[in-house]
Every structure is written in structure tokens, then in C-alpha cells.
Design a protein around this motif. Structure first.
Motif, short mmCIF file in Angstrom:
data_model
loop_
_atom_site.label_atom_id
_atom_site.label_comp_id
_atom_site.label_asym_id
_atom_site.label_seq_id
_atom_site.Cartn_x
_atom_site.Cartn_y
_atom_site.Cartn_z
N UNK A 1 0.84 -1.20 0.00
CA UNK A 1 0.00 0.00 0.00
C UNK A 1 0.87 1.25 0.00
N UNK A 2 1.98 1.20 0.72
CA UNK A 2 2.88 2.36 0.73
C UNK A 2 3.54 2.52 -0.63
N UNK B 1 2.16 1.90 -3.30
CA UNK B 1 1.12 2.46 -4.16
C UNK B 1 0.64 3.80 -3.61
N UNK B 2 1.57 4.57 -3.08
CA UNK B 2 1.40 5.98 -2.73
C UNK B 2 0.54 6.26 -1.51
N UNK B 3 0.22 5.25 -0.70
CA UNK B 3 -0.56 5.52 0.50
C UNK B 3 0.37 6.08 1.58
N UNK B 4 -0.08 7.14 2.25
CA UNK B 4 0.65 7.65 3.40
C UNK B 4 0.49 6.64 4.53
N UNK C 1 -3.18 6.60 5.55
CA UNK C 1 -4.06 5.93 4.58
C UNK C 1 -3.80 4.43 4.58
#
Ligand SMILES: Nc1ncnc2c1ncn2[C@@H]1O[C@H](COP(=O)(O)OP(=O)(O)O)[C@@H](O)[C@H]1O
Ligand SMILES: [Mg+2]
Lengths: 383, 284
Positions: free
Chosen positions: B182-183, B185-188, B191
Motif C-alpha cells: 500500500x505504501x 502504491x502511494x498511500x501515506x 491511509x
């Protein structure tokens, strides 16, 4: 499809101003771990530069630091020393979610609570791409990986091969400037694996993205890559194209790791015109091209591929390398035979010989034979 | 033939135990719940179902209060347990089992004893409030005991591990690679938590809710020890009916009403969560 190409086109156009800038650069990268109070160096100093659009492989045995190197490119590990640059920009301290590369995990790491569609749309949603564009791009990429109609499935309802393609689509849909793949086919059976190798290569050509591909399978690396970094024990042993890696291994490790290779060591009895003459046993002689660094009396290690060697009963002509030996084993392998031969000097060689329609097995077990090869088909390691 | 019998033989000891000590008393109680009479003259079966209606009207307040306390306690337990479980699962490194043991440690001491200790600690002139009152930091009539806060606090404290454990187990099972994905794929970090870790740990929260809400709502120890007359829960009423008033039919009717309410509640809860709707909503 059109969206993908349009998006890609824009990215390429933006980058083309300075297309010489490598997509990925590692500069003296070291990674140390603390394990039970001891410092373990997983990566001992790797420097390499990967060009835009290249299919670049990292090949090496398990535990040699491939995954660690890749995780430093993705941003999951901070290098203990050294610099990571993406498109010329130092990203050493940039977190993974701010790096314009995407990773395909060895275990796929799909979101188990989301459908295929939601998995693939995850990155686009995080980047606040408009809903209509998300729809188009997810649809297009699912078409590329041949999963149209499976949008509503959960990862666990899919086969390994399908999950693999979801993982690929989930990364590719974001038009990353580089795609990192960590043994993406490792969990698939041989047939599916080979099919996916072709598939991956096709997709890479189609989207034109830089691929960094980690594998411990030398065939995979040799057939797919533009260039290969062969790694061992946290270091790059050789970085070259597949043909050169195969035919001119730079170190004994590479020679041993890539394919079946025969190794022979001896002392240079004479060096002239870039060719060294080695004596092997009493009657054996090996001619091998060497670099300037090899002098008379110096130790030389020679490698020669099994398919380059001829096996004969009579002593061959004087202008080739020729070593006598005894056949230890003959294995019939369909289109060719494999011979294990104990050489006079003590080395053990493998020889592949084609099964021409009219030839029987040249030599039986226990027979005394001569092995011979053209000097230009053998290499002195490290020169 | 033997193979078909074997599974039943395995069930036999436990099955007999349940029949003897659960089913038989339940049937007995069910029969008592519709009887009439008193302890002196004895009870007779008259199938008086009005016992249920009577019990419900008379103790409506306590029923609602119990549900309210149970709900408040459950929400507080989640709020306290989640961060603890999260910390142990992801940040405690190799000390995980030590910290889990620490969470459980107070529970090697009896439930009642622990609650009594709270009473001792929080008493109006106890070691906590007395000094503060002498120092003039608190009003002389300030008290903690005999309040809703004391009872809900006691419930929360007593049932905390039943929330920590299932949440911890669920978090433990979250694949760290999935979080990394998830990180990637640009998740903070936030998020990544709300879109991946939290939804994947919800089954643990749901299990925890089941394991805390039910016993909290039926609890009577906390209200009896830490609460006052205004904090009486349905468990206390049932206890009083049986042991003080000796009105067995009323006690039985109340018990069955509570049980039925719980079963319906659990059923509705399970139905609402059993589908994957919750997860799907979380995925957006
Ligand atoms: N988190 C870690 N802590 C300690 N040692 C690690 C850690 N990750 C990897 N290593 C060690 O670093 C070496 C390289 O690992 P890895 O990069 O996973 O190799 P590969 O992917 O080539 O199999 C191994 O010896 C491994 O045990
Ligand atoms: Mg690995």
C-alpha cells in the motif's frame, strides 16, 4: 489501452529532454543489519546504473542480497551507506509512497479484502485521479494482462498465475517510471512460468517501462534481460549482457552459477600474442586468449562451455586445445549426449554432443578419449 | 461402522456435561419462569406468561441501562485495546509475548478481588481522593464511587484483555508485505492504516465486541461494588430476585428475557458483519 499509451507518452516526453539520465542509479550502496548483536552486511557495496526502458535483471543465489537491493530502490530499506538516484534525483531519504517506482512482490501482496478492480485502482485513487480516468485505465490494464471479466473476484478466488497478473496490473496501471519485480514468477510451475516470461517481455515492450527483475533462475535472466547483474554475497560479480555473461564469465563464481561450466586451472607456460599456453597433465595443452596482465608462469583459470567441446578417440590437430581423459559417465538426453570426463590434470569436465542421425555414442564409460575445443571458445577468467 | 461411531464418542463427555449442567437447568428455569406462588407456600406451574411482561415493564430502566453500560464499556474497551494491540503486534519486536503476558497479568487475580481493590482505591476518603481533597484540589463532596463512570470504568477495566487478544491476533496476521504494497502504491502511513491495516483487523474487533459486550451487559459485580442505587444493572436485579426476594419465577423470566435479547442481538450483529459488506465499504 489509449489511456495507458497517452500517459506513458507524456512521461516519456517529459523525460526525453535528458534521456541520457539513467532511470536508476545505485552509488556505493551498503545495507547492514543488526542480527543477534552482530552486524550482517546484506549488501556490501553495489554501484550500478540502469537505463531508461531497459530490462535489467539481478541474478544470484538465494541470500545474496537481491531483495535487499531492490527494497532500497523501492524505499523500504534505508541504505546504511551510499546513494539511490531515480532519474538523476537523489531519493535516498524519500519514503516509498513518494517514489515514482512500483514493486511487484514475490508473494504478490495483494489486498485480500479488496476485489481485483479495487486492488488495481488503489494507486490511482491515492493519487486522486478522476473517477472516469481510473475506470478507463484499470479497464485497459486488465485487458493487457488478460483479466477482463474478473474485476469482482477476490485474490483468494484466483489461481497463482492470475494473482500474479493482478499484482503486475496493480503496479503497471500507475505508469511508474520503473517497475521492480522480485522473483515474480517464483511461485509458479514451470509451464506457467515460461508462458509468463514471454508475457512479461511482451508487456515490457508494449509499455516501454524500465523493468528491474530479480531472479535466481539463470535461464529466466538470460532469455529476458537486456543486461544482467550477477550477484554473490552482497556484491555484483559481473554486469553485462546475457551473451557476455554466458560466454565470458568474469569470475569463477559467475562461470559456476551460469549454466554448466567447465573450469580448469594451470600455469601459463608461454604467453605470446595475447594467447597463453597451459600444460594439463603430461600430454594436454590448452590455448587460451588472455589479457596483458597474464605473464609467463602466472596462474590462469580457464572456462569452456560443454557444448563447445568435441570428444574424439584420436589425438586432435595441434592448433586446438586438447586434453586427454577418461569417460566417467554417459547420459543420453534425447537430442544430445552428456559426458562426464575425468581429465588428466584432475579436473572433471562435462561435454554435450549432438546426436547426429548417423553417429552412435562416441565413447563408452571407461574409454580413453580426447577433449578438444577452439581456443577462442574458451576464456581466461578475469582477463 | 466403527468409524461412524467414533466422532460421537468424542462428543460424548462434553455433550453429557453440557446436558447435565446447562440444558437441564435451562429447562428447569424455563418451567419456573411461568410459575406462580411464593417461597413459603411453594410454587405451582400455571403457565403464567405474564411473568415476562411484568418483569420487562418493571425493570425496563435496568435493561436499558445495562445495554447502555455494555455499549459504553465496549466502545471504551476498543479505544483502549486497539492501540495496545497495535503496538504489541507491530512495535514490540521480540518482546511480544512478554507484553501480552503483562496485559493478562492482572487477570491471574480474581475478578471480584480486583473490583474490590478499585473500590478501595477510589473510596471517597481513600488513598487517591483524600490527599487531593485535603490539598483543596477537589471539592469535599467529590466522589467517584456510586457513579456511572465508576461502573463503566470497572467494566472496561475488567474486560480489556478480551478485546486486546482478538485484535492482537488479527493484527498479527496482517502480512507486512501487504502494508508495504500500500505504501508502494502511494498511500501515506495514515491511509495505509485506514485502507489496509484497519479493515484487515476488523474481524478481531468484531470478535472482541462479542466477547466483551455480552458479559458486560450481563455483569453484576461492577455495579454491586463500584456503583450505587442509581447504577443497578439487570444482573443485580436478577440476583436480588433470586437471593433476596426469593421470587424465583420473576428471576427466571428476567434471565430468559436477557438471554433472548442477547441471542437476537448477536444474531443481528453476526448477520450484519457476516457478509463482506463491511470490508467492501472499508476498501473505498
Ligand atoms: N531484516 C533483516 N535482518 C537481518 N538480516 C537480513 C534481513 N533481511 C535480509 N537479511 C539477510 O541479508 C541477506 C540477503 O538477503 P536478501 O536480500 O533477502 O537475499 P536474496 O533476495 O538474494 O535471497 C541474507 O543473508 C539475509 O539473511
Ligand atoms: Mg529474495
Amino acid at each position: 489501452m489509449t489511456e495507458i499509451q497517452a500517459g506513458r507518452g507524456a512521461a516519456v516526453a517529459a523525460a526525453s529532454g535528458d534521456s541520457q539520465v539513467p532511470a536508476i542509479e545505485l552509488d556505493g550502496v551498503v545495507k547492514e543489519y543488526q542480527a543477534q548483536g552482530e552486524v550482517v552486511q546484506a549488501v556490501k557495496g553495489v554501484s550500478l546504473s540502469i537505463a531508461e526502458g531497459e530490462f535489467f535483471s539481478m541474478l544470484g543465489p538465494s541470500g545474496c542480497g537481491k531483495t535487499t537491493t531492490m527494497r532500497m530502490i523501492a524505499g523500504f530499506e534505508d541504505p546504511s551507506r551510499g546513494t539511490v538516484r531515480l532519474h538523476g534525483q537523489d531519493v535516498t531519504d524519500v519514503p516509498p509512497n513518494k517514489r515514482d517506482v512500483n514493486m511487484v512482490f514475490q508473494s504478490y501482496a495483494l489486498f485480500p479484502h479488496m476485489s481485483v478492480w479495487e486492488n488495481v485502482a488503489f494507486g490511482l485513487r491515492r493519487r486522486r485521479v478522476p473517477a472516469q480516468e481510473i475506470k478507463n485505465r484499470v479497464g485497459a490494464i486488465l485487458e493487457i494482462v488478460d483479466l477482463t471479466g474478473r474485476e469482482k473476484r477476490r485474490p483468494r478466488e484466483m489461481s497463482g498465475g492470475q494473482q500474479q497478473r493482478v499484482a503486475l496490473a496493480r503496479a503497471l496501471v500507475n505508469n511508474p517510471r520503473a517497475l521492480l519485480l522480485d522473483e515474480p514468477l517464483g511461485a509458479l510451475d514451470l509451464k506457467l512460468r515460461q508462458a509468463m516470461q514471454m508475457e512479461l517481455k511482451r508487456i515490457q515492450r508494449e509499455v516501454g517501462i524500465t523493468f528491474v527483475y530479480v531472479t535466481h533462475d539463470q535461464n529466466e535472466a538470460l532469455t529476458m534481460s537486456d543486461r544482467i547483474a550477477v550477484m554473490n554475497d552482497g556484491l555484483v560479480e559481473q554486469l553485462a549482457g546475457p551473451r557476455e555473461i554466458y560466454e565470458r564469465p568474469a569470475t569463477t563464481f559467475v562461470a559456476g552459477f551460469i549454466g554448466t561450466s567447465n573450469l580448469l586451472s594451470g600455469t601459463a607456460e608461454r604467453v605470446d600474442g595475447g594467447t597463453a599456453l597451459l600444460r594439463v597433465g603430461e600430454r594436454g595443452r590448452v590455448l587460451v586468449p588472455v589479457g596483458d596482465d597474464v605473464r609467463q608462469g602466472g596462474a590462469v583459470e580457464v572456462t569452456v562451455r560443454p557444448e563447445k567441446i568435441r570428444i574424439s578417440v584420436e589425438e586432435p590437430a595441434a592448433d586446438v586445445s586438447a586434453v586427454p581423459g577418461t569417460v566417467a559417465e554417459v547420459v543420453y538426453l534425447g537430442t544430445y549426449n552428456s559426458y562426464a570426463v575425468n581429465l588428466a590434470g584432475g579436473a572433471e569436465f562435462t561435454v554435450f554432443e549432438q546426436n547426429a542421425s548417423n553417429s552412435d555414442i562416441t565413447a563408452e564409460r571407461g574409454a580413453s578419449v580426447w577433449l578438444s575445443w577452439q581456443p577462442q571458445h574458451s576464456y581466461a577468467i578475469g582477463s | 461402522m466403527r468409524r461412524r461411531i467414533a466422532p460421537y464418542l468424542l462428543v460424548l463427555p462434553g455433550g453429557l456435561w453440557l446436558i447435565a449442567f446447562l440444558v437441564v437447568p435451562l429447562v428447569f428455569m424455563a418451567s419456573v419462569s411461568t410459575q406462580e406462588g411464593d417461597i413459603v407456600n411453594g410454587f405451582a406451574q400455571t403457565f403464567r406468561f405474564a411473568n415476562f411482561a411484568d418483569a420487562l415493564t418493571e425493570y425496563r430502566t435496568q435493561f436499558l441501562r445495562s445495554a447502555g453500560y455494555g455499549l459504553a464499556g465496549t466502545v471504551l474497551t476498543i479505544a483502549l485495546a486497539y492501540p495496545v494491540a497495535y503496538w504489541i503486534a507491530f512495535k514490540a519486536g521480540r518482546r511480544k509475548s512478554t507484553y501480552l503476558l503483562l496485559v493478562l497479568l492482572p487477570f491471574f487475580v480474581s475478578f471480584v478481588l480486583r473490583t474490590v481493590s478499585w473500590k478501595f482505591l477510589l473510596a471517597d476518603d481513600g488513598i487517591l481522593l483524600q490527599p487531593l481533597k485535603s490539598a483543596g484540589l477537589l471539592a469535599q463532596d467529590f466522589h467517584v464511587l456510586q457513579t456511572t463512570a465508576a461502573v463503566v470504568g470497572g467494566l472496561t477495566y475488567n474486560y480489556l484483555p478480551f478485546m486486546v487478544l482478538p485484535i492482537y491476533v488479527a493484527l498479527e496476521r496482517v502480512d507486512p508485505r501487504v502494508v508495504e504494497a500500500s505504501q508502494d502504491l502511494y498511500a501515506s502511513r495514515l491511509t495505509s492504516f485506514t485502507k489496509v491495516v484497519l479493515p484487515l483487523s476488523l474481524p478481531g474487533v468484531f470478535a472482541g465486541v462479542l466477547m466483551t459486550f455480552v458479559p458486560m451487559t450481563a455483569d453484576y459485580v461492577n455495579a454491586a461494588i463500584l456503583g450505587g442505587p442509581a447504577n443497578t444493572m439487570i444482573g443485580n436485579i436478577i440476583q436480588t430476585e433470586y437471593l433476596v426476594n426469593n421470587d424465583y419465577p420473576a428471576g427466571a423470566a428476567l434471565s430468559f428475557t436477557l438471554m433472548a435479547a442477547m441471542l437476537i442481538g448477536i444474531f443481528v450483529y453476526a448477520r450484519a458483519l457476516g457478509t463482506e459488506n463491511v470490508l467492501e465499504a472499508a476498501a473505498r
